[in-house]
Design a protein around this motif. Structure first.
Motif, PDB file in Angstrom:
ATOM      1  N   TYR A  13       1.005  -1.040  -0.336  1.00  0.00           N
ATOM      2  CA  TYR A  13       0.174   0.266   0.136  1.00  0.00           C
ATOM      3  C   TYR A  13       0.657   1.162   0.540  1.00  0.00           C
ATOM      4  O   TYR A  13       1.908   1.354   0.814  1.00  0.00           O
ATOM      5  CB  TYR A  13      -1.297  -0.188   0.844  1.00  0.00           C
ATOM      6  CG  TYR A  13      -1.488   1.265   1.708  1.00  0.00           C
ATOM      7  CD1 TYR A  13      -2.618   1.566   0.295  1.00  0.00           C
ATOM      8  CD2 TYR A  13      -1.339   1.947   2.176  1.00  0.00           C
ATOM      9  CE1 TYR A  13      -3.687   2.370  -0.003  1.00  0.00           C
ATOM     10  CE2 TYR A  13      -2.628   3.736   1.599  1.00  0.00           C
ATOM     11  CZ  TYR A  13      -3.352   3.429   1.110  1.00  0.00           C
ATOM     12  OH  TYR A  13      -4.070   4.548   0.849  1.00  0.00           O
ATOM     13  N   LYS A  15      -0.069   5.127   0.444  1.00  0.00           N
ATOM     14  CA  LYS A  15      -0.448   6.692   0.233  1.00  0.00           C
ATOM     15  C   LYS A  15      -0.655   7.067  -1.050  1.00  0.00           C
ATOM     16  O   LYS A  15       0.340   7.945  -1.823  1.00  0.00           O
ATOM     17  CB  LYS A  15      -0.543   7.071   1.122  1.00  0.00           C
ATOM     18  CG  LYS A  15      -1.558   7.706   1.906  1.00  0.00           C
ATOM     19  CD  LYS A  15      -1.365   9.401   3.221  1.00  0.00           C
ATOM     20  CE  LYS A  15      -2.460  10.181   3.236  1.00  0.00           C
ATOM     21  NZ  LYS A  15      -3.499  10.974   1.987  1.00  0.00           N
ATOM     22  N   ASN A  19      -8.215   9.362  -4.431  1.00  0.00           N
ATOM     23  CA  ASN A  19      -9.460   7.488  -4.837  1.00  0.00           C
ATOM     24  C   ASN A  19     -10.832   8.269  -5.487  1.00  0.00           C
ATOM     25  O   ASN A  19     -11.134   9.418  -5.279  1.00  0.00           O
ATOM     26  CB  ASN A  19      -9.364   6.830  -3.508  1.00  0.00           C
ATOM     27  CG  ASN A  19     -10.113   7.711  -2.424  1.00  0.00           C
ATOM     28  OD1 ASN A  19     -11.595   7.391  -2.101  1.00  0.00           O
ATOM     29  ND2 ASN A  19      -8.759   7.370  -1.844  1.00  0.00           N
ATOM     30  N   ARG A  21     -14.506   6.912  -5.826  1.00  0.00           N
ATOM     31  CA  ARG A  21     -16.107   6.452  -5.265  1.00  0.00           C
ATOM     32  C   ARG A  21     -17.179   6.225  -6.456  1.00  0.00           C
ATOM     33  O   ARG A  21     -17.831   7.756  -6.769  1.00  0.00           O
ATOM     34  CB  ARG A  21     -16.391   6.906  -4.242  1.00  0.00           C
ATOM     35  CG  ARG A  21     -14.984   6.397  -3.336  1.00  0.00           C
ATOM     36  CD  ARG A  21     -15.065   7.424  -1.549  1.00  0.00           C
ATOM     37  NE  ARG A  21     -13.674   7.309  -1.456  1.00  0.00           N
ATOM     38  CZ  ARG A  21     -13.630   7.150  -0.479  1.00  0.00           C
ATOM     39  NH1 ARG A  21     -14.573   7.287   0.858  1.00  0.00           N
ATOM     40  NH2 ARG A  21     -12.319   7.248   0.526  1.00  0.00           N
ATOM     41  N   SER A  35     -12.269  11.689  -3.526  1.00  0.00           N
ATOM     42  CA  SER A  35     -12.378  12.076  -2.263  1.00  0.00           C
ATOM     43  C   SER A  35     -11.023  11.778  -2.513  1.00  0.00           C
ATOM     44  O   SER A  35     -10.071  11.296  -2.918  1.00  0.00           O
ATOM     45  CB  SER A  35     -12.864  10.219  -1.829  1.00  0.00           C
ATOM     46  OG  SER A  35     -12.778  10.408  -0.205  1.00  0.00           O
ATOM     47  N   SER A  37      -9.388  11.169   1.092  1.00  0.00           N
ATOM     48  CA  SER A  37      -9.977  10.844   2.406  1.00  0.00           C
ATOM     49  C   SER A  37      -9.328   9.045   2.488  1.00  0.00           C
ATOM     50  O   SER A  37      -9.683   8.662   1.313  1.00  0.00           O
ATOM     51  CB  SER A  37     -11.214  10.459   3.253  1.00  0.00           C
ATOM     52  OG  SER A  37     -10.761   9.449   4.367  1.00  0.00           O
ATOM     53  N   GLU A  38      -8.733   8.290   2.901  1.00  0.00           N
ATOM     54  CA  GLU A  38      -7.940   6.997   2.550  1.00  0.00           C
ATOM     55  C   GLU A  38      -9.228   5.940   3.202  1.00  0.00           C
ATOM     56  O   GLU A  38      -9.349   4.673   3.573  1.00  0.00           O
ATOM     57  CB  GLU A  38      -7.017   6.314   3.412  1.00  0.00           C
ATOM     58  CG  GLU A  38      -6.081   7.412   2.426  1.00  0.00           C
ATOM     59  CD  GLU A  38      -4.756   6.922   3.775  1.00  0.00           C
ATOM     60  OE1 GLU A  38      -4.120   7.706   4.379  1.00  0.00           O
ATOM     61  OE2 GLU A  38      -3.778   6.011   3.243  1.00  0.00           O
ATOM     62  N   TYR A  39     -10.436   6.502   3.959  1.00  0.00           N
ATOM     63  CA  TYR A  39     -11.415   5.597   4.362  1.00  0.00           C
ATOM     64  C   TYR A  39     -12.456   5.175   4.266  1.00  0.00           C
ATOM     65  O   TYR A  39     -12.727   6.737   3.016  1.00  0.00           O
ATOM     66  CB  TYR A  39     -11.401   6.249   6.360  1.00  0.00           C
ATOM     67  CG  TYR A  39     -10.553   5.981   6.878  1.00  0.00           C
ATOM     68  CD1 TYR A  39      -9.761   5.000   7.493  1.00  0.00           C
ATOM     69  CD2 TYR A  39      -8.811   6.808   6.905  1.00  0.00           C
ATOM     70  CE1 TYR A  39      -8.783   4.584   8.168  1.00  0.00           C
ATOM     71  CE2 TYR A  39      -8.301   6.737   7.616  1.00  0.00           C
ATOM     72  CZ  TYR A  39      -7.311   5.417   8.144  1.00  0.00           C
ATOM     73  OH  TYR A  39      -6.403   5.105   8.867  1.00  0.00           O
ATOM     74  N   ILE A  40     -13.493   4.733   4.515  1.00  0.00           N
ATOM     75  CA  ILE A  40     -15.087   4.600   4.639  1.00  0.00           C
ATOM     76  C   ILE A  40     -15.821   4.991   5.397  1.00  0.00           C
ATOM     77  O   ILE A  40     -15.620   4.107   6.152  1.00  0.00           O
ATOM     78  CB  ILE A  40     -15.173   3.727   2.899  1.00  0.00           C
ATOM     79  CG1 ILE A  40     -14.494   2.836   3.213  1.00  0.00           C
ATOM     80  CG2 ILE A  40     -14.216   4.174   1.822  1.00  0.00           C
ATOM     81  CD1 ILE A  40     -14.677   1.547   2.616  1.00  0.00           C
ATOM     82  N   ASN A  41     -16.339   5.458   4.755  1.00  0.00           N
ATOM     83  CA  ASN A  41     -18.109   5.424   6.107  1.00  0.00           C
ATOM     84  C   ASN A  41     -18.929   4.095   5.932  1.00  0.00           C
ATOM     85  O   ASN A  41     -19.299   4.215   4.983  1.00  0.00           O
ATOM     86  CB  ASN A  41     -18.599   6.613   6.614  1.00  0.00           C
ATOM     87  CG  ASN A  41     -18.849   6.601   7.977  1.00  0.00           C
ATOM     88  OD1 ASN A  41     -18.967   5.342   8.627  1.00  0.00           O
ATOM     89  ND2 ASN A  41     -19.810   7.890   7.568  1.00  0.00           N
ATOM     90  N   SER A 131     -22.337  -2.901   0.630  1.00  0.00           N
ATOM     91  CA  SER A 131     -22.690  -1.513   1.689  1.00  0.00           C
ATOM     92  C   SER A 131     -23.449  -1.185   2.419  1.00  0.00           C
ATOM     93  O   SER A 131     -24.044  -0.807   3.403  1.00  0.00           O
ATOM     94  CB  SER A 131     -21.799  -0.503   1.263  1.00  0.00           C
ATOM     95  OG  SER A 131     -22.601   0.103  -0.434  1.00  0.00           O
TER      96      SER A 131
END
Ligand code: PLP
Ligand code: COI
Length: 339
Positions: A13, A15, A19, A21, A35, A37-41, A131
């Motif tokens: 990985y 960074k 990315n 979505r 996005s 952000s490296e995170y998803i909610n 999801s």
């Protein structure tokens, strides 16, 4: 300029800046979202977390000698992701959305595409997950498709130098009528125990056998297996292996070089007959194999006696990399240049 040791990059990985979505809700795909952000909610009852409703792809972009960035055979990955989605009952990502998401993500992170000639590339990871929340075992009603990228070096630290692999019979990654032919996370979870033990025992990867009588080779961890004898390129046609796009390309290139293509079950018993053997895949490219040890019987097969990859594997590797880097003619239109 980025301060990256391009030559020393591992496969892992990394960074990058952006990315992309896209959400599937109320029976339709929405707009692409960018996005940083490296995170998803995510809902805690999302089906990807509980019932493995997920699929991913692995692709690469290369910087050519001419400075242009080329993505290799994206249509094949889009097709395979649709087949994976079908296999675990997820909403299929339309070709146009797949293409736009992949190309946008590469373009937005263009500075991370490694320079030409250093053996590195930009790995592209499309991911599709259930999801929507469910507790009963059933397909989700909502999905998230996303794409992230990162510069990578060779999958096996040996690069194009020959590696050792171990045949395992006490673990299966997939069953004949299971999910081996699609790219879903569960197959990789199922491979972890064998793979980790193989690494601990000194092997670059393990080779899985058919889960029936275990006389035949399925695939080499996260890569397909191929073998060369005289003028013939042989590769297993098992129903429980992932149809590799690299293997598909190598078969075409081998045919163009005048080799016969033999797609059939490949028995462990015939391993001693081959001149060259190797693993192939997007991450692995071609990884020549110098030694195969059957863990159960101790039987050992050796190749590359001079320590180097065989001549046909080398020729195939150079041709494939040459096309991907824009040095060789792309006669089949496998590359798409990022504008
Ligand atoms: N087999 C498995 C299990 C893989 O994970 C991969 C990697 O994607 C491959 C084979 C090689 O496929 P491809 O050449 O399309 O990357
Ligand atoms: C690939 O070759 O792209 C893969 O997906 C292999 C592995 C990293 C899962």
């Amino acid at each position: 300029m980025l301060d990256i040791d391009w030559k020393g990059l591992p496969f892992g990985y990394f960074k990058t800046d952006y990315n992309v979505r896209c959400y599937y809700r109320d029976g339709k795909w929405g707009e692409l979202e960018i996005s940083s952000s490296e995170y998803i909610n995510m809902h805690m009852a999302a089906t990807c977390l509980h019932y493995g409703q997920e699929a991913f792809e692995g692709m690469k972009a290369f910087r050519g000698q001419d400075g242009k960035v080329r993505v290799f055979r994206w249509e094949e990955n889009a097709k395979r992701m649709q087949s994976s989605a079908e296999g675990v009952m997820m909403a299929k990502v339309p070709f146009e959305i797949f293409k736009e998401a992949v190309f946008k993500t590469v373009k937005l992170n263009e500075k991370y595409v490694p320079p030409f000639g250093l053996g590195a590339s930009l790995y592209i990871r499309p991911l599709l997950i259930g999801s929507g929340a469910e507790v009963g075992v059933k397909p989700a009603k909502e999905y998230l498709f996303m794409v992230f990228v990162g510069p990578v070096g060779p999958y096996f630290k040996e690069g194009f130098s020959p590696v050792s692999m171990q045949i395992v019979r006490d673990y299966d990654r997939a069953a004949p009528h299971g999910t081996g032919h699609i790219k879903v996370g569960g197959n990789y979870a199922a491979s972890l125990r064998a793979l980790t033990r193989g690494h601990e025992e000194g092997f670059a990867s393990v080779i899985f056998t058919n889960s029936g009588d275990r006389r035949f080779i399925d695939e080499a961890g996260p890569a397909n297996f191929f073998a060369i004898k005289g003028n013939t390129y042989t590769t297993p046609n098992s129903s429980s292996i992932l149809p590799s796009i690299t293997n598909l390309s190598l078969r075409q290139l081998a045919k163009d070089m005048g080799l016969e293509i033999d797609l059939r079950p490949l028995a462990i018993d015939e391993l001693g007959d081959f001149d060259e053997v190797g693993a192939c895949g997007t991450a692995a490219v071609i990884s020549p194999i110098k030694k195969i040890v059957d863990r159960e019987t101790g039987r050992t097969f050796e190749y590359c006696k001079d320590g180097k990859a065989g001549p046909i594997s080398t020729k195939l590797y150079e041709k494939l990399r040459g096309i991907q880097e824009g040095i060789e003619d792309d006669v089949y239109g496998w590359n798409t240049i990022i504008e």
